[in-house]
Design a protein around this motif. Structure first.
Motif, short mmCIF file in Angstrom:
data_model
loop_
_atom_site.label_atom_id
_atom_site.label_comp_id
_atom_site.label_asym_id
_atom_site.label_seq_id
_atom_site.Cartn_x
_atom_site.Cartn_y
_atom_site.Cartn_z
N PHE A 120 0.82 -1.22 0.00
CA PHE A 120 0.00 0.00 0.00
C PHE A 120 0.86 1.26 0.00
O PHE A 120 0.54 2.25 -0.68
CB PHE A 120 -0.93 0.00 1.22
CG PHE A 120 -2.01 -1.04 1.16
CD1 PHE A 120 -3.10 -0.88 0.32
CD2 PHE A 120 -1.93 -2.19 1.93
CE1 PHE A 120 -4.11 -1.83 0.25
CE2 PHE A 120 -2.92 -3.16 1.87
CZ PHE A 120 -4.02 -2.98 1.03
N ALA B 67 2.31 1.87 -3.47
CA ALA B 67 1.27 2.39 -4.37
C ALA B 67 1.08 3.89 -4.14
O ALA B 67 0.99 4.67 -5.10
CB ALA B 67 -0.04 1.64 -4.14
N ILE C 237 -0.08 5.54 6.75
CA ILE C 237 -0.67 4.33 6.15
C ILE C 237 -0.42 3.13 7.06
O ILE C 237 -1.31 2.28 7.26
CB ILE C 237 -0.07 4.08 4.74
CG1 ILE C 237 -0.52 5.17 3.77
CG2 ILE C 237 -0.47 2.70 4.22
CD1 ILE C 237 0.18 5.14 2.43
N TYR D 91 -3.10 0.60 8.87
CA TYR D 91 -2.94 -0.85 8.72
C TYR D 91 -2.87 -1.55 10.08
O TYR D 91 -3.56 -2.56 10.31
CB TYR D 91 -1.66 -1.14 7.92
CG TYR D 91 -1.27 -2.60 7.96
CD1 TYR D 91 -1.97 -3.55 7.22
CD2 TYR D 91 -0.20 -3.02 8.75
CE1 TYR D 91 -1.62 -4.89 7.28
CE2 TYR D 91 0.16 -4.36 8.83
CZ TYR D 91 -0.55 -5.28 8.08
OH TYR D 91 -0.22 -6.62 8.14
#
Length: 422
Positions: A182, A185, A412, A416
């Motif tokens: 992630f 990305a 992020i 998570y």
């Protein structure tokens, strides 16, 4: 705080100010800081030497020598041209391809090794296209530290955590590895808007790239074959070095020695290709950080993280994640992780489920290295290579890109971890 603790903090801060202001060369600042600590009797000479991470120094020297020999084969130019032709000369596609390649390699190789292999490719191909290589190199620095977070062997903190916590290679792939997908990305999307839309190349230069013959870039076919074989050996060496009980510096120095023996290159020329100023910088920085470790400052910081939570496991997880990220932006993450591991093990002995804390420490310590130019070895090494090719990456220029991306990657990771362990 006692006198020695104050002195260690003052010296560290002065060294950081000197590096950030760029009034003094970072190597001079770091080495001077180490010398001052010894002169002030904060550290003895033996203490100072003891805090130097010779495994890291060995990997740096070994891979710089290795790459210096391999470079003479023309392999980097060959791969650069091949990649550019696959991307049809489109600079954004080339940046994307190199960024993903860097992240994947960093999951299995030492981050420094990766940037030493991929960095020259970016410089070579941007030279052909006539564009600034710095955005490409910034993407590679960030990708190397992010990719290294994904596996047990990708970054030294992960090796330390895996060993003490009894975590396997697949444990890391199934936890930090998922977060890394992630984060990568997000990195690619951000770089597209920051740099991708602005990468404009004349059609003539793109056409010129497509007309290049990558085979003509090979300078020494025999050396090329030896280089490819040895690169495969190096990859397997780094992947299995812990299983074999061999330090990574032995893999690096051993591979460099073999290449010097079979490569039949000018040894003096190869030795001069090593970034000795970078080696001295790390040596000095290890001593400066060692001063804070010797006087107990790093231990105090680690204990403060635990005490401020009042025993709340979720809050502790987030504090370890963000605290280790911020500290790793300016401090070597290895002594910090070495300090946090016993603290987490003590909590485990008291009956707390510390599984989430290990992943928070891994993600924070590894991703935090992207925060500043001195946050990780790969940052310093690749910026040194860039400067040598006439494209200096200043502390401030890196900070404008690296720190926001580091904050985003840790954010992020926060989402998570909260979803994973809530």
């Amino acid at each position: 705080m006692n006198t020695m603790q104050i002195l260690s903090v003052v010296v560290f801060l002065l060294v950081m100010v000197a590096i950030v202001s760029e009034k003094i060369h970072r190597t001079v600042a770091a080495v001077a800081g180490g010398v001052v600590l010894v002169c002030l009797h904060v550290l003895t000479v033996d203490d100072a030497v003891g805090y130097i991470d010779f495994n890291t120094i060995g990997v740096l020297i070994g891979m710089m020598l290795f790459v210096a020999v391999v470079r003479n084969s023309g392999l980097f130019e060959y791969v650069a041209i091949k990649a550019a032709k696959i991307a049809k000369g489109n600079p954004w596609k080339i940046m994307l391809l190199f960024t993903i390649l860097t992240a994947v390699l960093s999951a299995f190789l030492d981050n420094v090794t990766t940037v030493l292999l991929v960095g020259p490719m970016a410089i070579a191909i941007t030279g052909i296209l006539g564009i600034d290589p710095v955005p490409f190199l910034l993407a590679q620095i960030l990708a190397s530290n992010i990719g290294g977070t994904a596996t047990l062997i990708g970054d030294p903190p992960n090796i330390m955590i895996g060993s003490q916590a009894g975590l396997s290679f697949m444990d890391f792939v199934g936890n930090t590895g998922i977060a890394v997908v992630f984060i990568m990305a997000a990195l690619c999307v951000c770089f597209y808007f920051m740099f991708g839309k602005k990468l404009i190349v004349e059609p003539e230069k793109m056409a010129a790239v497509m007309q290049l013959d990558e085979n003509k870039s090979i300078k020494d076919h025999a050396l090329l074959v030896k280089s490819v074989v040895m690169i495969v050996v190096v990859v397997f060496g780094f992947v299995f070095h812990s299983s074999l009980g061999v330090d990574s510096c032995i893999i690096a120095l051993g591979s460099a020695t073999i290449m010097l023996l079979i490569g039949k290159q000018d040894t003096e020329e190869i030795v001069l290709g090593v970034e000795w100023s970078t080696i001295l910088f790390f040596t000095g920085l290890f001593v400066v950080v060692g001063g804070m470790q010797q006087t107990g400052i790093i231990t105090m910081l680690g204990n403060a993280l635990v005490e401020v939570t009042g025993g709340n496991a979720m809050l502790l997880m987030l504090l370890i994640l963000w605290g280790s990220a911020m500290f790793s932006s300016v401090l070597d993450n290895i002594p910090f992780v070495a300090t946090m591991i016993p603290l987490i093990l003590a909590m485990q002995a008291d009956g707390m489920d510390v599984t989430a804390l290990w992943w928070a420490l891994s993600l924070g310590a590894c991703l935090g290295g992207n925060g500043t130019l001195i946050g990780a070895s790969a940052n310093v090494v690749l910026s040194g290579i860039s400067a040598k090719h006439g494209h200096p990456i200043t502390f401030a220029r890196y900070l404008r890109v690296g720190f926001p991306m580091m904050v985003l990657s840790v954010a992020i990771s926060t989402v998570y971890l909260l979803i994973r362990f809530h």
